[in-house]
Design a protein around this motif. Structure first.
Motif, mmCIF file in Angstrom:
data_model
loop_
_atom_site.group_PDB
_atom_site.id
_atom_site.type_symbol
_atom_site.label_atom_id
_atom_site.label_comp_id
_atom_site.label_asym_id
_atom_site.label_seq_id
_atom_site.Cartn_x
_atom_site.Cartn_y
_atom_site.Cartn_z
ATOM 1 N N ASP A 435 -54.661 64.531 19.142
ATOM 2 C CA ASP A 435 -54.880 65.835 18.498
ATOM 3 C C ASP A 435 -56.154 66.299 18.113
ATOM 4 O OD1 ASP A 435 -54.986 64.722 16.076
ATOM 5 O OD2 ASP A 435 -52.925 64.671 15.622
ATOM 6 N N ASP A 436 -56.494 67.637 17.867
ATOM 7 C CA ASP A 436 -57.591 68.218 17.524
ATOM 8 C C ASP A 436 -58.294 67.572 16.276
ATOM 9 O OD1 ASP A 436 -57.647 69.804 19.676
ATOM 10 O OD2 ASP A 436 -56.748 71.421 18.711
ATOM 11 N N PRO A 437 -57.482 67.529 15.164
ATOM 12 C CA PRO A 437 -58.134 66.629 13.789
ATOM 13 C C PRO A 437 -58.697 65.442 14.061
ATOM 14 C CG PRO A 437 -56.119 67.958 13.576
ATOM 15 C CD PRO A 437 -56.109 67.743 14.578
ATOM 16 N N ALA A 438 -57.943 64.590 14.780
ATOM 17 C CA ALA A 438 -58.338 63.313 15.367
ATOM 18 C C ALA A 438 -59.489 63.372 16.061
ATOM 19 C CB ALA A 438 -57.276 62.442 16.210
ATOM 20 N N LYS A 439 -59.707 64.307 17.180
ATOM 21 C CA LYS A 439 -60.979 64.331 18.009
ATOM 22 C C LYS A 439 -62.164 64.590 17.207
ATOM 23 C CE LYS A 439 -58.368 66.034 21.866
ATOM 24 N NZ LYS A 439 -57.942 67.142 22.978
ATOM 25 N N LYS A 440 -61.988 65.502 16.283
ATOM 26 C CA LYS A 440 -63.140 65.913 15.367
ATOM 27 C C LYS A 440 -63.634 64.772 14.617
ATOM 28 C CE LYS A 440 -61.831 70.752 14.939
ATOM 29 N NZ LYS A 440 -61.521 71.882 14.134
ATOM 30 N N LEU A 441 -62.553 63.949 14.091
ATOM 31 C CA LEU A 441 -63.027 62.600 13.453
ATOM 32 C C LEU A 441 -63.465 61.442 14.076
ATOM 33 C CD1 LEU A 441 -59.863 62.556 11.057
ATOM 34 C CD2 LEU A 441 -62.294 63.216 10.224
ATOM 35 N N VAL A 442 -62.755 61.445 15.240
ATOM 36 C CA VAL A 442 -63.408 60.395 16.158
ATOM 37 C C VAL A 442 -64.717 60.740 16.941
ATOM 38 C CG1 VAL A 442 -63.003 59.007 18.172
ATOM 39 C CG2 VAL A 442 -61.233 59.615 16.644
ATOM 40 N N PHE A 443 -64.855 61.827 17.576
ATOM 41 C CA PHE A 443 -66.190 62.018 18.297
ATOM 42 C C PHE A 443 -66.973 62.987 17.576
ATOM 43 C CE2 PHE A 443 -62.615 61.951 21.263
ATOM 44 C CZ PHE A 443 -62.852 61.122 22.057
ATOM 45 N N GLY A 444 -66.841 63.451 16.298
ATOM 46 C CA GLY A 444 -67.473 64.324 15.642
ATOM 47 C C GLY A 444 -67.127 65.991 16.174
ATOM 48 N N GLY A 445 -67.609 66.751 15.073
ATOM 49 C CA GLY A 445 -67.052 68.184 15.225
ATOM 50 C C GLY A 445 -67.656 68.868 16.363
ATOM 51 N N SER A 446 -68.851 68.488 16.398
ATOM 52 C CA SER A 446 -69.547 69.543 17.612
ATOM 53 C C SER A 446 -69.220 68.643 18.897
ATOM 54 C CB SER A 446 -71.068 69.184 17.285
ATOM 55 O OG SER A 446 -71.552 67.718 17.155
#
Length: 476
Positions: A435-446
């Motif tokens: 999900d989107d929150p996990a992607k931001k945490l895993v890959f970084g927001g940018s």
């Protein structure tokens, strides 16, 4: 004057030592720069040599075995029965499949295999040709017609005899044996024999045999210990082969099947609809729901026909360990492995195990501060007809077909009853479910949007186009 000369000598010695130390540092720095400039492929080759993923037939041990790893159990001019060496008892390989054995049976046209039984369950796949297989079990006789693409289970202890019913083609079978007495070790027992093979009745005393059969010893010897030419695999006249074939059927004629869900019968993998297919190949499966004997053994049989230049998307099985046997074609496989390969000397392997134990102990001593290094070795090996691959549960892996011809692989999944296959690339990649929150945490927001593009870039699934120019044996 002497003191002055001594002081001067000490100063020169210190200067010389400093110079040598500087040269040493320069040499190390030069080596480091040279290493950093080495190409990616050269570093890959070095890693393969260190961790057992090399180029030759022995590459990838203990996860890859070439034809040279088979030994002839039986060999006559009419056929042979070859058994793969026992799987390593080290690490996950031995723990998962160390009790199983892989074997190959090859019978010449009109060859006949003498009656015998194993102390092992047999799960086999007909690689080539056709034949008749007769089972004596549960007080009855069952005769089966089998052909290329068929899979079947023969329970341990069933007396079996078989014949190649074709007049010009060889009959070839790949099998997985599950010993029931001693893990990893099985025996074959012949009721009728001579010098080779010997009848197991020869081990009993005359008094016991005469009482058991109510027959004199001389007559028993004529029946059970008669000399026979050709050994365990002989040839039969064409008319006798025809007689054997008359009673066989796809459901086991000759003695009448039980008709229950436990009925033994051959199932055609290639004759059924593939569970997945596209331009890059086809995948077939025989599950425990279709064959209750497979479910009882916690096994599944799969067949992968991979089009030349194509590949199976990187994937892993959650519970099952996969034993893959290459039926035809060539290519290579790669696997991410957290365990050091079994290649090298026993002293080296012991040093590596001791190093791993020290790492774990240091982590425990440091408590929460302790951190175990997570490194994965690449296991890589070229494969061709006769190669055997072991892919343990949870190990991400892929198989790539060569550019010259398609690759056919039969797979025995050990521990399959509650197994799930997880694909890591392609349209059905499980990573796309982040999900989107996990992607931001895993890959970084940018980088989250870039990660979305990467995960969605492959429009196909399961069977994909392979790497350009890397699928042939010559490229390995």
């Amino acid at each position: 004057m002497a003191k002055k000369k001594t002081s001067s000598s000490s100063s020169m010695a210190r200067s010389l030592a400093a110079l040598l130390l500087s040269l040493c540092f320069l040499s190390l720095a030069s080596n480091a720069v040279g290493w950093s400039r080495r190409g990616e492929r050269e570093r890959e080759e070095e890693d393969e040599r260190r961790h057992g993923g090399g180029r030759g037939g022995e590459g990838g041990r203990p996860y890859h075995f070439g034809e040279e790893s088979f030994r002839h159990w039986t060999r006559t001019r009419h056929g042979r029965f070859s058994v793969l060496e026992r799987f390593s008892d080290e690490q996950v390989v031995g723990a998962a499949v160390g009790g199983y054995r892989v074997a190959v049976l090859e019978a010449a046209p009109r060859a006949f295999l003498q009656p015998s039984h194993y102390d092992a369950d047999e799960v086999f796949y007909v690689k080539e040709g056709e034949g008749v297989i007769v089972l004596l079990r549960e007080g009855r006789r069952e005769s089966f017609c089998v052909r290329e693409g068929d899979a079947m289970v023969i329970p341990a202890g069933a007396i079996v005899y078989s014949a190649n019913t074709h007049s010009s083609k060889w009959f070839r079978v790949v099998m997985l044996l599950n010993p029931v007495s001693t893990p990893g070790h099985f025996e074959e027992y012949f009721p009728v024999g001579g010098d080779r093979p010997e009848s197991f009745f020869s081990a009993f005393s005359d008094d016991v045999l005469q009482a058991a059969f109510n027959t004199r010893r001389e007559e028993l010897e004529k029946v059970f210990e008669r000399q026979r030419e050709g050994g365990e695999i002989t040839t039969a006249p064409e008319e006798q082969i025809r007689e054997l074939s008359k009673s066989c059927s796809r459901r086991g004629g000759g003695g009448g099947g039980s008709g229950s869900e436990w009925e033994i019968k051959p199932s055609s993998l290639t004759g059924k609809r593939p569970y997945f297919s596209n331009n890059h190949g086809k995948l077939f499966e025989l599950t425990g729901d279709e064959c209750r004997h497979l479910k009882k053994l916690d096994l599944l049989i799969g067949l992968a026909n991979i089009t030349r230049g194509s590949m199976i998307a990187p994937n892993y099985n959650t519970r099952a360990t996969k034993l893959a046997v290459v039926l035809k074609g060539s290519g290579y496989f790669e696997m991410a492995c957290p365990h050091v390969s079994g290649g090298g000397s026993s002293e080296r392997r012991e040093r590596e195990r001791e190093h791993g134990r020290r790492e774990e102990e240091q982590g425990e001593e440091h408590g929460e501060r302790g951190e175990k290094a997570r490194r994965y070795h690449k296991v890589r090996a070229q494969v061709r007809e006769g190669s055997v691959i072991v892919i343990p549960a949870s190990h991400p892996a892929t198989i790539v077909a060569g550019e010259g011809e398609s690759l056919a692989v039969v797979c025995f999944f050990v521990g399959a009853n509650h197994d799930e296959r997880v694909f890591l690339a392609g349209r059905n990649s499980l990573l796309r479910q982040l999900d989107d929150p996990a992607k931001k945490l895993v890959f970084g927001g940018s980088a989250a949007r870039e990660a979305d593009r990467v995960l969605a870039a492959q429009p196909e699934q399961i069977l994909l186009r392979g790497p350009p120019g890397r699928g042939s044996v010559s490229d390995m």
